[in-house]
Design a protein around this motif. Structure first.
Motif, short mmCIF file in Angstrom:
data_model
loop_
_atom_site.label_atom_id
_atom_site.label_comp_id
_atom_site.label_asym_id
_atom_site.label_seq_id
_atom_site.Cartn_x
_atom_site.Cartn_y
_atom_site.Cartn_z
N GLU A 55 0.87 -1.19 0.00
CA GLU A 55 0.00 0.00 0.00
C GLU A 55 0.90 1.23 0.00
N ASP A 56 0.74 2.10 -1.01
CA ASP A 56 1.65 3.24 -1.11
C ASP A 56 1.25 4.41 -0.21
N GLU A 57 -0.01 4.44 0.24
CA GLU A 57 -0.38 5.51 1.16
C GLU A 57 0.15 5.15 2.55
N ASP A 99 -3.08 -3.09 -2.53
CA ASP A 99 -3.74 -1.91 -3.07
C ASP A 99 -3.68 -1.98 -4.60
N MET A 101 -3.95 0.89 -6.90
CA MET A 101 -3.14 1.99 -7.44
C MET A 101 -1.81 2.05 -6.70
N LYS A 148 -12.21 1.26 -0.58
CA LYS A 148 -11.78 2.34 0.32
C LYS A 148 -12.81 3.46 0.31
CA CA Z 1 -2.68 3.60 -3.71
#
Ligand code: CA
Length: 275
Positions: A55-57, A99, A101, A148
């Motif tokens: 997950e990049d966030e 995730d 994206m 989400k």
């Molecule tokens: Ca993302």
């Protein structure tokens, strides 16, 4: 002077005795220790499930990591698609939370590459309410998805279900070998369907179609998925057959009971759900 045979056997016996005493010297304490441990229940094999989050966030990843840790899982986190794929392929995990994206390699591609070599269970995190993402993720072999923003309790519940399914613990409904959706119950073994205890008579194909929809309750299924799974890959004929049979089912299930269970998902296909 002793007979050579006696000398030979006594030597052999000595060697045997030496080996035997060495064995006893090692084996008896181990056995004793083992018994002591099991008697006082010190020896407990606790297998901690290992979860990878891609997950990049950073904030979301950190939050998930803390919550999953708190639930007793071992957690690894990664904020990049390509790096996450490498981690997933080079380590042993029990679950991947993925995730869609992501930088460098998106979640769908990560999943596709994982599926080429591994059956690792995957829960996808999709942005907004993107039906295409869900369908694509499930097509690629994700076990579940969450949109989400989601409540952490829902994710934890889904993880528990996934681990239960994986370990072979089935739900009460499944152990009685039945599928349900609202008041509708289908018994695959008995070839029976009833709605609130009223029997419904279906043809073989209608039954197979309903069974497939019920097995995939709450999932939007494409016409192709339905066609392949109910009619088979080799089906040659009109693809409208799915729409025709959905209409037959609606006439027998939705219409008489004034409750819509079979929903049309525009541009996709159909979904069985109880709301
Ligand atoms: Ca993302």
């Amino acid at each position: 002077m002793q007979h050579p045979f006696i000398t030979y056997t006594s030597r052999f016996y000595k060697v045997y005795l030496t080996i035997y005493s060495i064995f006893q010297f090692i084996y008896i304490p181990i056995k004793f220790y083992d018994k002591l441990l099991s008697k006082y229940s010190f020896k407990k094999v606790i297998y901690i499930k290992n979860i990878l989050i891609i997950e990049d966030e950073v904030k979301i990843a950190r939050f998930l990591e803390l919550e999953l840790h708190h639930e007793g899982y071992e957690v690894s986190t990664c904020h990049d698609g390509r790096e996450g794929l490498n981690m997933a392929l080079s380590n042993t995990y029990d679950l991947l939370i993925l995730d869609v994206m992501l930088p460098s390699l998106n979640g769908m591609e990560v999943l596709r590459r994982i599926r080429q070599v591994s059956e690792l269970p995957v829960i996808m995190l999709t942005a907004k309410d993107d039906v295409m993402d869900k369908v694509m993720g499930l097509d690629l072999g994700a076990q579940d998805y969450l949109t989400k923003p989601f409540a952490i309790e829902e994710l934890l519940a889904r993880i528990r279900v996934l681990f239960k399914l994986k370990s072979g613990t089935t739900s009460v409904a499944a152990s009685q070998n039945s599928l349900t959706c609202g008041q509708l119950t289908l018994y695959p073994d008995k070839f029976e369907v009833n709605y609130n205890n009223t029997p419904i008579i279906l043809t073989k194909k209608e039954f197979e179609l309903l069974e497939y929809l019920m097995k995939n309750k709450d999932i939007a299924l494409t016409r192709d998925q339905i066609l392949e799974n109910v009619w088979g890959y080799n089906y040659i004929g009109d693809t409208n057959i799915v729409d025709v049979y959905i209409r037959y089912l609606r006439n027998k299930i939705d219409q008489p009971f004034q409750k819509k269970l079979i929903h049309t998902i525009r541009g996709i296909g159909y979904q069985l759900k109880d709301n």
